[in-house]
Each structure stands twice: as C-alpha cells, then as structure tokens.
Write a protein that holds these residues in place. Structure first.
Motif, PDB file in Angstrom:
ATOM      1  N   ALA A 164      -0.929   6.734  -2.066  1.00  0.00           N
ATOM      2  CA  ALA A 164      -2.088   6.301  -2.857  1.00  0.00           C
ATOM      3  C   ALA A 164      -3.313   6.048  -1.984  1.00  0.00           C
ATOM      4  N   ILE A 165      -3.129   6.045  -0.666  1.00  0.00           N
ATOM      5  CA  ILE A 165      -4.239   5.687   0.229  1.00  0.00           C
ATOM      6  C   ILE A 165      -5.177   6.877   0.402  1.00  0.00           C
ATOM      7  N   GLY A 166      -6.421   6.679  -0.024  1.00  0.00           N
ATOM      8  CA  GLY A 166      -7.450   7.696   0.160  1.00  0.00           C
ATOM      9  C   GLY A 166      -7.253   8.952  -0.675  1.00  0.00           C
ATOM     10  N   THR A 167      -6.371   8.918  -1.656  1.00  0.00           N
ATOM     11  CA  THR A 167      -6.058  10.126  -2.436  1.00  0.00           C
ATOM     12  C   THR A 167      -6.635  10.088  -3.851  1.00  0.00           C
ATOM     13  N   GLY A 168      -7.040   8.929  -4.314  1.00  0.00           N
ATOM     14  CA  GLY A 168      -7.477   8.790  -5.703  1.00  0.00           C
ATOM     15  C   GLY A 168      -6.302   8.574  -6.645  1.00  0.00           C
ATOM     16  N   GLY A 212      -4.655   0.913  -2.169  1.00  0.00           N
ATOM     17  CA  GLY A 212      -4.433   2.347  -2.394  1.00  0.00           C
ATOM     18  C   GLY A 212      -5.313   2.822  -3.533  1.00  0.00           C
ATOM     19  N   SER A 213      -6.482   3.395  -3.165  1.00  0.00           N
ATOM     20  CA  SER A 213      -7.413   3.972  -4.152  1.00  0.00           C
ATOM     21  C   SER A 213      -7.888   2.957  -5.189  1.00  0.00           C
ATOM     22  N   LYS A 261     -10.760   1.124  -6.900  1.00  0.00           N
ATOM     23  CA  LYS A 261     -12.179   1.429  -7.070  1.00  0.00           C
ATOM     24  C   LYS A 261     -12.723   0.635  -8.249  1.00  0.00           C
ATOM     25  N   THR A 302      -2.971   6.430  -7.974  1.00  0.00           N
ATOM     26  CA  THR A 302      -2.435   5.058  -7.961  1.00  0.00           C
ATOM     27  C   THR A 302      -1.111   5.049  -8.729  1.00  0.00           C
ATOM     28  N   GLU A 304       0.842  -1.191   0.000  1.00  0.00           N
ATOM     29  CA  GLU A 304       0.000   0.000   0.000  1.00  0.00           C
ATOM     30  C   GLU A 304       0.883   1.250   0.000  1.00  0.00           C
TER      31      GLU A 304
END
Ligand code: PEP
Length: 236
Positions: free
Chosen positions: A165-169, A198-199, A201, A171, A161
């Motif tokens: 990239a975590i919670g930021t959108g 990491g983001s 979706k 990658t 992770e």
C-alpha cells in the motif's frame, strides 16, 4: 487517546522546503486536535525544529543507529536526533528493511536506542502483497512485532504499513485495516498508539481514521504538500 498524524518526507526536501511548515502553520492557525509530527531528512531536523515548534508541531527522524556514538560512517545516533530537536524516530520502515536488509532484531535495537535517548520510537510493521495473498498477514506482522518491539516499559508507537500500500495508491479495505489493528492492539496493549500508513490521502483519511484502534496515520507522499497534509490532520 489523542491521534498522531506523522509525515514521513523520506529522501525529499531541501532548505527551501521549510516554507511548507510556514504554510502548514497558516492553515492550522494555531490549533489542531491531533498531535502533528514531521519526519524530514536528517539534514533538515535542526532547522525545522524551531519552525515546527512555533506552529505546535514536532519533528522526528526517519532512522537511527543502535549505538550512541562510534565508528559508523554515515549513520546517525538517536542522541544526535534528540540533540537536533527531534522527539520521535521512525524505525523499521519497510524501505529500510528492504533496502538495507534490516532484520527485526536490528529494528528492536534501534527502538531501544531511541528510548535511551529520550525519543519515542515509531516501529513499522507490515506484510508484502504476496504474504497477504497467501493469508499470512497476521503471522508476518505478529512475528515482526515479537522481534522488533523494545523490551520493557516506555513510550512506543506502532505503525501498520502494508508494504503493497506504500506509495501505490492502494489501501486495504476498511474491514482489513480494522482486523489488523485489532490484532496489533491485542499484542501491544491498551496504551500504545497504532498508526495506519500506506497511501493515506485527503480523500480516504476520514474513513481510515474513524476505524477503531486506528490512533493516527503515518503519511508519506501526501505529507509533502501543506494543503494535503492539513486536510489529513483536519480529518483526524
Ligand atoms: C510511508 O512510506 O510511510 C507511507 C505511508 O507512504 P505513502 O503515504 O506515500 O504511501
């Protein structure tokens, strides 16, 4: 190797949120080709475990203490998570490494505690944005792996992770994900599942999950809504 799609609810979720499990069950209709795991706040594990089992999913913790019991106010032992119905526990998430000053030695002790209790540890590693910009990502992740992985044989999942990239959108590129997972595979061996987190979706899951040595995903924000989580599970 069967993919593992794990949802990390972080500090989100009340009893009413258990309805998401029922909604997810309705979408899965009794089957998924991936293994499905939800890691809710500890307060929900005991209530969620039977509901998750009923839809073919599993439940995990987000952290555990290295000891089995004792004078550690506010902490939760791996044995307690197991007793509440968990089968996995996340250890060394970057938010805990940052917010609680957890060193790799502490993370290793937690991973070993997880195994002692009969849980599979999901050990998180990942570089910061500055470390990647400096080209140090493999050195950082290599050091985290050397310090955080439990000794000896036993169940193990590693989650790569990147902190940025975590919670930021944001990658990494597919090539960068592939390179890091190849690097981790060399260190961890053939039998260990390596998740990317990491983001992740619905719109990027299929591309990421198709990368060699990506054996599943650790999903934060997109795991909170059954529709999005289902779309990621379906991509696996
Ligand atoms: C996480 O924190 O484990 C994570 C991957 O979060 P998000 O999917 O929201 O980036």
């Amino acid at each position: 190797m069967k993919s593992l799609i794990a949802g990390n609810w972080k500090m989100n979720g009340l009893m009413a949120s258990l309805a998401e499990i029922e909604r997810l069950g309705g979408l899965l209709k009794g089957g998924a080709s991936a293994e499905v795991l939800i890691c809710p706040p500890a307060t929900l594990i005991a209530a969620m475990a039977p509901a998750a089992r009923a839809i073919g999913a599993e439940v995990g913790g987000q952290d555990c203490h290295p000891k089995a019991s004792g004078a550690h106010t506010g902490d939760i032992a791996a044995e307690m998570l197991k007793d509440a119905g968990a089968s996995y526990v996340i250890v060394g998430h970057s938010e805990r490494r940052a917010d609680h000053g957890e060193s790799s030695a502490v993370v290793k002790a937690k991973a070993e505690a997880a195994r002692r209790a009969g849980l599979t540890p999901i050990v998180c590693v990942g570089e910061t944005e500055a470390e990647r910009r400096a080209g140090k990502q493999e050195a950082v992740v290599g050091e985290q792996l050397a310090g955080s992985l439990p000794d000896g044989a036993g169940p193990l999942v590693i989650a790569y992770e990147p902190v940025w990239a975590i919670g930021t959108g944001l990658t990494p590129t597919i090539e960068d994900i592939a390179a890091m997972h190849r690097f981790i595979r060399q260190k961890a061996g053939a039998g260990v599942r390596i998740l990317y987190g990491g983001s992740v979706k619905p719109s990027n899951a299929a591309e990421i999950l198709a990368v060699e040595d990506v054996n599943g995903a650790l999903v934060g924000g997109a795991s909170l809504k059954a529709d999005d989580f289902y779309a990621i599970i379906s991509a696996a």
